[in-house]
Design a protein around this motif. Structure first.
Motif, mmCIF file in Angstrom:
data_model
loop_
_atom_site.group_PDB
_atom_site.id
_atom_site.type_symbol
_atom_site.label_atom_id
_atom_site.label_comp_id
_atom_site.label_asym_id
_atom_site.label_seq_id
_atom_site.Cartn_x
_atom_site.Cartn_y
_atom_site.Cartn_z
ATOM 1 N N MET A 37 88.733 29.375 26.202
ATOM 2 C CA MET A 37 87.500 29.148 26.965
ATOM 3 C C MET A 37 86.405 28.699 26.014
ATOM 4 O O MET A 37 86.522 28.857 24.801
ATOM 5 C CB MET A 37 87.097 30.411 27.728
ATOM 6 C CG MET A 37 86.775 31.608 26.865
ATOM 7 S SD MET A 37 86.374 33.097 27.798
ATOM 8 C CE MET A 37 87.980 33.620 28.324
ATOM 9 N N GLU A 38 85.359 28.124 26.583
ATOM 10 C CA GLU A 38 84.178 27.721 25.822
ATOM 11 C C GLU A 38 82.958 28.269 26.528
ATOM 12 O O GLU A 38 82.938 28.395 27.751
ATOM 13 C CB GLU A 38 84.069 26.200 25.749
ATOM 14 C CG GLU A 38 85.144 25.557 24.926
ATOM 15 C CD GLU A 38 84.935 24.055 24.784
ATOM 16 O OE1 GLU A 38 83.766 23.612 24.701
ATOM 17 O OE2 GLU A 38 85.944 23.350 24.757
ATOM 18 N N GLY A 39 81.940 28.587 25.751
ATOM 19 C CA GLY A 39 80.718 29.084 26.357
ATOM 20 C C GLY A 39 79.621 29.306 25.338
ATOM 21 O O GLY A 39 79.734 28.901 24.184
ATOM 22 N N LYS A 40 78.571 29.972 25.796
ATOM 23 C CA LYS A 40 77.394 30.242 24.969
ATOM 24 C C LYS A 40 77.319 31.734 24.692
ATOM 25 O O LYS A 40 77.407 32.557 25.608
ATOM 26 C CB LYS A 40 76.139 29.771 25.705
ATOM 27 C CG LYS A 40 74.849 30.010 24.936
ATOM 28 C CD LYS A 40 73.650 29.480 25.686
ATOM 29 C CE LYS A 40 73.380 30.372 26.879
ATOM 30 N NZ LYS A 40 72.145 30.074 27.589
ATOM 31 N N VAL A 41 77.131 32.084 23.422
ATOM 32 C CA VAL A 41 77.005 33.485 23.027
ATOM 33 C C VAL A 41 75.711 34.060 23.598
ATOM 34 O O VAL A 41 74.647 33.464 23.461
ATOM 35 C CB VAL A 41 77.000 33.621 21.483
ATOM 36 C CG1 VAL A 41 76.731 35.047 21.055
ATOM 37 C CG2 VAL A 41 78.307 33.106 20.901
ATOM 38 N N THR A 42 75.831 35.215 24.269
ATOM 39 C CA THR A 42 74.637 35.896 24.780
ATOM 40 C C THR A 42 74.293 37.114 23.930
ATOM 41 O O THR A 42 73.123 37.440 23.767
ATOM 42 C CB THR A 42 74.809 36.324 26.249
ATOM 43 O OG1 THR A 42 75.906 37.226 26.346
ATOM 44 C CG2 THR A 42 75.018 35.118 27.143
ATOM 45 N N GLU A 56 78.737 33.591 27.751
ATOM 46 C CA GLU A 56 78.532 33.068 29.105
ATOM 47 C C GLU A 56 79.418 31.845 29.279
ATOM 48 O O GLU A 56 79.310 30.874 28.532
ATOM 49 C CB GLU A 56 77.062 32.688 29.289
ATOM 50 C CG GLU A 56 76.728 32.219 30.676
ATOM 51 C CD GLU A 56 75.254 31.879 30.791
ATOM 52 O OE1 GLU A 56 74.905 30.674 30.654
ATOM 53 O OE2 GLU A 56 74.448 32.817 30.980
ATOM 54 N N VAL A 57 80.297 31.918 30.280
ATOM 55 C CA VAL A 57 81.280 30.877 30.556
ATOM 56 C C VAL A 57 81.090 30.419 32.001
ATOM 57 O O VAL A 57 80.728 31.214 32.863
ATOM 58 C CB VAL A 57 82.710 31.447 30.367
ATOM 59 C CG1 VAL A 57 83.761 30.427 30.709
ATOM 60 C CG2 VAL A 57 82.896 31.951 28.944
ATOM 61 N N LYS A 58 81.336 29.162 32.268
ATOM 62 C CA LYS A 58 81.268 28.646 33.651
ATOM 63 C C LYS A 58 82.575 29.008 34.371
ATOM 64 O O LYS A 58 83.656 28.772 33.848
ATOM 65 C CB LYS A 58 81.088 27.128 33.666
ATOM 66 C CG LYS A 58 79.854 26.644 32.930
ATOM 67 C CD LYS A 58 78.621 26.823 33.759
ATOM 68 C CE LYS A 58 77.454 26.174 33.028
ATOM 69 N NZ LYS A 58 76.187 26.595 33.444
ATOM 70 N N ASP A 59 82.444 29.566 35.586
ATOM 71 C CA ASP A 59 83.635 29.884 36.374
ATOM 72 C C ASP A 59 84.119 28.628 37.112
ATOM 73 O O ASP A 59 83.593 27.532 36.912
ATOM 74 C CB ASP A 59 83.377 31.059 37.321
ATOM 75 C CG ASP A 59 82.385 30.743 38.427
ATOM 76 O OD1 ASP A 59 82.010 29.568 38.619
ATOM 77 O OD2 ASP A 59 81.980 31.698 39.127
ATOM 78 N N ASP A 60 85.105 28.796 37.992
ATOM 79 C CA ASP A 60 85.692 27.664 38.729
ATOM 80 C C ASP A 60 84.683 26.927 39.601
ATOM 81 O O ASP A 60 84.851 25.754 39.903
ATOM 82 C CB ASP A 60 86.858 28.142 39.602
ATOM 83 C CG ASP A 60 88.013 28.648 38.766
ATOM 84 O OD1 ASP A 60 88.105 28.259 37.587
ATOM 85 O OD2 ASP A 60 88.816 29.438 39.297
ATOM 86 N N ARG A 61 83.622 27.611 40.021
ATOM 87 C CA ARG A 61 82.589 26.990 40.865
ATOM 88 C C ARG A 61 81.417 26.463 40.035
ATOM 89 O O ARG A 61 80.433 26.010 40.583
ATOM 90 C CB ARG A 61 82.076 28.009 41.882
ATOM 91 C CG ARG A 61 83.148 28.458 42.870
ATOM 92 C CD ARG A 61 82.631 29.556 43.723
ATOM 93 N NE ARG A 61 82.188 30.624 42.817
ATOM 94 C CZ ARG A 61 82.064 31.898 43.133
ATOM 95 N NH1 ARG A 61 82.312 32.283 44.347
ATOM 96 N NH2 ARG A 61 81.679 32.778 42.259
ATOM 97 N N GLY A 62 81.530 26.575 38.694
ATOM 98 C CA GLY A 62 80.463 26.100 37.829
ATOM 99 C C GLY A 62 79.332 27.105 37.633
ATOM 100 O O GLY A 62 78.316 26.785 37.038
#
Length: 147
Positions: A37-42, A56-62
């Motif tokens: 997965m890819e995302g932003k560290v919170t 923080e990662v985007k789910d299937d619905r964005g």
């Protein structure tokens, strides 16, 4: 008298070590496969016995969803060359981890690749955040090589 004291000391030493041996079960994670997965560290909490990286990662619905990622403790991270400043809140990261068996948003961290653009802090360099091949388990022979 001295034999009795040594016997009591030996029993105390064994009892003190038992919780440490029982502590490291990864039974709640599916360690048979990797998830990326890819995302932003919170948040980043470098603690003992385990460190936690929240991403923080985007789910299937964005929609943004925060994942809790369990890593080895601070001393273990330091031992494999990871420094506190390598990843900071707001940084983008790529993750390879083992999902929780119950399907909730959590992983046993294997590898983290910072994507923050700062070469001095290891941009693009994948590092093992749990030692021993990621998540404490050696990579199987057919696993993708670390990037």
């Amino acid at each position: 008298m001295i034999i009795r004291c040594l016997g009591i000391a030996s029993i105390c030493a064994v009892v003190a070590v038992l919780p440490v041996l029982a502590h490291h079960s990864h039974g709640n994670y599916d360690t048979s496969k990797w998830t990326t997965m890819e995302g932003k560290v919170t948040e980043l909490h470098l603690l003992v016995p385990h460190s936690w990286l929240y991403v923080e990662v985007k789910d299937d619905r964005g929609e943004p969803v925060v994942w809790a990622l369990e890593a080895t403790g601070y001393a273990g991270l330091t031992k494999v060359g990871i420094k506190r400043e390598d990843v900071k809140p707001g940084d983008r990261v790529k993750i390879r981890c083992h999902l929780l068996r119950d399907g909730s948003n959590g992983c046993l961290l294997g590898y983290v690749t910072p994507m923050h653009g700062d070469q001095a802090r290891g941009h693009g360099v994948e590092k093992d955040w749990d030692g021993g091949g990621g998540a404490g388990f050696p990579d199987p022979p057919n696993a993708p090589a670390p990037r």
